[in-house]
Design an enzyme around this catalytic site. Structure first.
Site, short mmCIF file in Angstrom:
data_model
loop_
_atom_site.label_atom_id
_atom_site.label_comp_id
_atom_site.label_asym_id
_atom_site.label_seq_id
_atom_site.Cartn_x
_atom_site.Cartn_y
_atom_site.Cartn_z
CB ILE A 68 8.27 17.91 18.44
CG1 ILE A 68 9.30 16.94 19.02
CG2 ILE A 68 6.94 17.79 19.19
CD1 ILE A 68 9.81 17.32 20.40
CB SER B 262 14.06 22.04 10.11
OG SER B 262 13.90 23.45 10.17
CG ASP C 269 16.49 34.36 14.87
OD1 ASP C 269 17.53 33.73 14.65
OD2 ASP C 269 16.04 34.56 16.03
CG LEU D 51 19.63 27.10 19.93
CD1 LEU D 51 20.86 27.97 20.21
CD2 LEU D 51 19.66 26.58 18.49
CE LYS D 52 16.52 18.66 18.86
NZ LYS D 52 15.63 17.65 18.41
CB SER E 174 12.75 19.65 28.31
OG SER E 174 13.63 18.59 28.57
CE1 TYR F 211 16.50 22.38 25.42
CE2 TYR F 211 16.71 20.42 26.77
CZ TYR F 211 16.02 21.16 25.83
OH TYR F 211 14.83 20.67 25.33
CE LYS G 270 13.24 23.79 26.06
NZ LYS G 270 12.36 24.28 25.00
NE ARG H 233 24.48 13.35 26.89
CZ ARG H 233 23.41 13.37 26.10
NH1 ARG H 233 23.55 13.63 24.83
NH2 ARG H 233 22.21 13.10 26.58
N1 NAD Z 1 13.36 16.25 20.80
C1 NAD Z 1 13.51 16.11 22.10
O1 NAD Z 1 14.12 15.14 22.56
C2 NAD Z 1 12.90 17.10 23.07
C3 NAD Z 1 12.70 16.74 24.40
C4 NAD Z 1 12.16 17.66 25.29
C5 NAD Z 1 11.83 18.94 24.83
N2 NAD Z 1 12.04 19.27 23.54
C6 NAD Z 1 11.72 20.63 23.08
O2 NAD Z 1 10.78 20.54 22.02
C7 NAD Z 1 10.97 21.63 21.11
C8 NAD Z 1 11.08 21.08 19.70
O3 NAD Z 1 12.14 20.14 19.65
P1 NAD Z 1 12.48 19.35 18.32
O4 NAD Z 1 13.06 18.05 18.73
O5 NAD Z 1 11.35 19.36 17.38
O6 NAD Z 1 13.68 20.26 17.77
P2 NAD Z 1 14.04 20.66 16.29
O7 NAD Z 1 15.42 21.22 16.33
O8 NAD Z 1 13.77 19.56 15.35
O9 NAD Z 1 12.99 21.84 16.00
C9 NAD Z 1 13.22 23.17 16.38
C10 NAD Z 1 13.06 24.04 15.15
O10 NAD Z 1 13.35 25.40 15.52
C11 NAD Z 1 14.13 25.99 14.48
N3 NAD Z 1 14.92 27.07 15.08
C12 NAD Z 1 16.01 26.96 15.88
N4 NAD Z 1 16.44 28.17 16.24
C13 NAD Z 1 15.60 29.06 15.67
C14 NAD Z 1 15.51 30.48 15.69
N5 NAD Z 1 16.40 31.22 16.37
N6 NAD Z 1 14.50 31.08 15.01
C15 NAD Z 1 13.61 30.35 14.30
N7 NAD Z 1 13.65 29.00 14.25
C16 NAD Z 1 14.63 28.37 14.93
C17 NAD Z 1 14.95 24.86 13.90
O11 NAD Z 1 15.35 25.11 12.57
C18 NAD Z 1 14.01 23.67 14.02
O12 NAD Z 1 13.26 23.50 12.83
C19 NAD Z 1 12.20 22.38 21.61
O13 NAD Z 1 11.75 23.47 22.38
C20 NAD Z 1 12.90 21.37 22.50
O14 NAD Z 1 13.65 22.01 23.50
C21 NAD Z 1 12.57 18.39 22.63
#
Ligand code: NAD
Length: 339
Positions: free
Chosen positions: A13, A37, A61, A86-87, A127, A151, A155, A293
């Site tokens: 995102i 990523s 980090d 973490l998601k 979320s 998780y 949030k 799940r």
């Molecule tokens: N994708 C979904 O379905 C969804 C739904 C609801 C909410 N969200 C929220 O949206 C946000 C983005 O989700 P996404 O799908 O793009 O996830 P994603 O995992 O693709 O992106 C998260 C990024 O954070 C980085 N990251 C993880 N831990 C880290 C750390 N300790 N320090 C620095 N970087 C770190 C990862 O490398 C990754 O690039 C998250 O907060 C997630 O909880 C996602």
């Protein structure tokens, strides 16, 4: 033009939001530790927007305060969009402490360094998980928060933290976006979802279409829904990215904490999602029904009235467009960003 810091800006995102910000003329700084990523996403930014507009990137980090201080000292930051988390619902049961550490302590570290540098505008990725098993659908923002997994608990904890900061600091602005189920990819085919750890149905379907799975396991087909599979509000990631621009603009003129659902207001089942992808890919998709799940709820659909009204933002793209854009992404990039 304003410079926006995206934590997790190389992720799914975050990268789509970076595209939207660059398209809208913002400058972008990204921090990411690349745990889910790759730095190769930066090449795609350059391809689309040219070397001069490539975002500044800092690898590190989100829990590391000294690292953040270096980032905030490098260039003046006008606002932050905090994506890092973490998601995985499943994983959050087994790795509860790690989830709280990254998601909650990471947000605390970010907010402390923001305060020390006088940055008072944040858009936060929450979320629909915060609602757990909702009392009714579509779900308004006022519904009870009762997450069914760690998780979702992280949030809720972060939302509360941002609300507390906003009530202490009257100049602080936090726009909390509760995403429903993002899916799809940018129309250019340059960026899309390529997780190291797939955590949602669209990512799993894409792995299947890329030949990485023989069958798609459906987590339960005995829910009280029309076809027995879970019903979700799938929102095109490009629509979601646009919601972040609207949120930043809203946060520039409204102080305090403001919470918004980001969804379409329409539910589709997991089976309908699989069917849409099969049509887009013009292929049969083999499925097999497994057990439910832990932590999943039957139906979760957004009531998006508040964001529609306050931001003038509406989800514009259909489930068909979600599937077609995702298939376009994997067709152009069969190995994700590693091509
Ligand atoms: N994708 C979904 O379905 C969804 C739904 C609801 C909410 N969200 C929220 O949206 C946000 C983005 O989700 P996404 O799908 O793009 O996830 P994603 O995992 O693709 O992106 C998260 C990024 O954070 C980085 N990251 C993880 N831990 C880290 C750390 N300790 N320090 C620095 N970087 C770190 C990862 O490398 C990754 O690039 C998250 O907060 C997630 O909880 C996602």
């Amino acid at each position: 033009m304003a410079r926006i810091l995206l934590t997790g800006g190389l992720g799914y995102i975050g990268s789509h939001t970076a595209f939207a910000l660059l398209e809208a003329g913002y400058d972008v700084t990204i921090i990411d530790n690349c745990s889910n990523s790759t730095e190769r996403v930066l090449e795609r930014f350059e391809k689309q927007f040219g070397a001069a507009r490539r975002p500044d990137f800092f690898k590190g980090d989100v829990r590391d305060r000294d690292f953040f201080v270096r980032v905030f000292s490098h260039a003046s930051i006008d606002g932050v969009i905090h994506f890092v988390a973490l998601k995985s619902v499943d994983e959050s049961f087994a790795q509860r402490d790690e989830y709280f550490d990254v998601n909650v302590e990471g947000t605390r570290a970010l907010c402390e360094v923001m305060a020390a540098h006088g940055v008072r505008r944040i858009v936060y990725s929450s979320s629909a998980c915060v609602y757990g098993a909702p009392e009714k659908n579509p779900i308004p923002e006022t519904a009870t928060l009762q997450p069914t997994n760690p998780y979702g608990e992280t949030k809720v904890a972060c939302e509360k933290m941002l609300q507390e900061i906003s009530s202490r600091d009257k100049d602080f602005s936090a726009v909390i976006l509760r995403y429903f189920n993002p899916a799809g990819a940018h129309a250019s085919g340059l960026i899309g979802e390529a997780p190291k750890h797939p955590a949602n149905i669209a990512a799993v379907i894409m792995e299947y279409l890329r030949g990485m799975r023989d069958v798609i396991k459906i987590n339960g087909a005995d829910y009280e829904t029309p076809d027995g599979t879970c019903v979700r509000d799938f929102i095109h990631v490009v629509d979601l990215a646009a919601a972040h621009i609207a949120a930043l603009e809203f946060g520039a003129v409204h102080r305090g904490a403001h919470i918004y659902n980001v969804g379409t207001g329409r539910g589709f089942s997991v089976q309908e999602m699989i069917t849409a992808f099969a049509a887009a890919a013009n292929r049969e998709i083999k499925t097999e029904v497994g057990p439910r799940r832990a932590g999943d709820v039957a139906t979760a659909v957004a009531d998006p009235t508040k964001i529609n009204t306050d931001f003038g933002w509406h989800a514009e793209r259909s489930l068909t467009e979600i599937a077609q854009s995702a298939v376009n992404w994997i067709t152009q990039n069969p190995h994700g960003f590693e091509d």
